[in-house]
Design a protein around this motif. Structure first.
Motif: not given
Length: 105
Positions: A6, A8-11, A14, A17-18, A21, A50, A74
């Protein structure tokens, strides 16, 4: 076949941000789900869920008689659903590819 990363990663950034969003797009997403016919008592599969915003919104629409299965690498969605008290959500922490891979007999 190799697993795709992925981009954009799973930090934490992020995931934040999800979540943002998901909150911003919630009215549009709800309209989309309703127009798709998601309603009380249905079963819904969310591939690549996500942070789980769409899964949790779908859970509200299907109500306690319905069920939602979310698939993602995740573990965030599972934790968020548990914290929110949604019981009709089940989350599987795995890649979508592993779920869709054809089984051989």
């Amino acid at each position: 076949m190799s697993e795709t990363t992925y981009v954009l990663g799973h930090s934490r950034a992020e995931i934040r941000r999800l979540k943002n969003q998901g909150a911003m797009l919630r009215p549009i997403t709800e309209r989309l789900l309703r127009n798709a016919g998601i309603d009380a008592g249905m079963r819904v599969l969310d591939l690549g869920c996500g942070a789980g915003d769409v899964s949790m919104l779908a859970a509200e629409l299907v109500g306690p008689a319905g069920s939602i299965v979310g698939i993602d690498r995740s573990h965030v969605a599972k934790e968020r659903a548990r914290e929110s008290g949604l019981r009709q959500n089940t989350f599987v922490q795995t890649s979508v590819r592993s779920v869709l891979r054809p089984r051989t007999l």
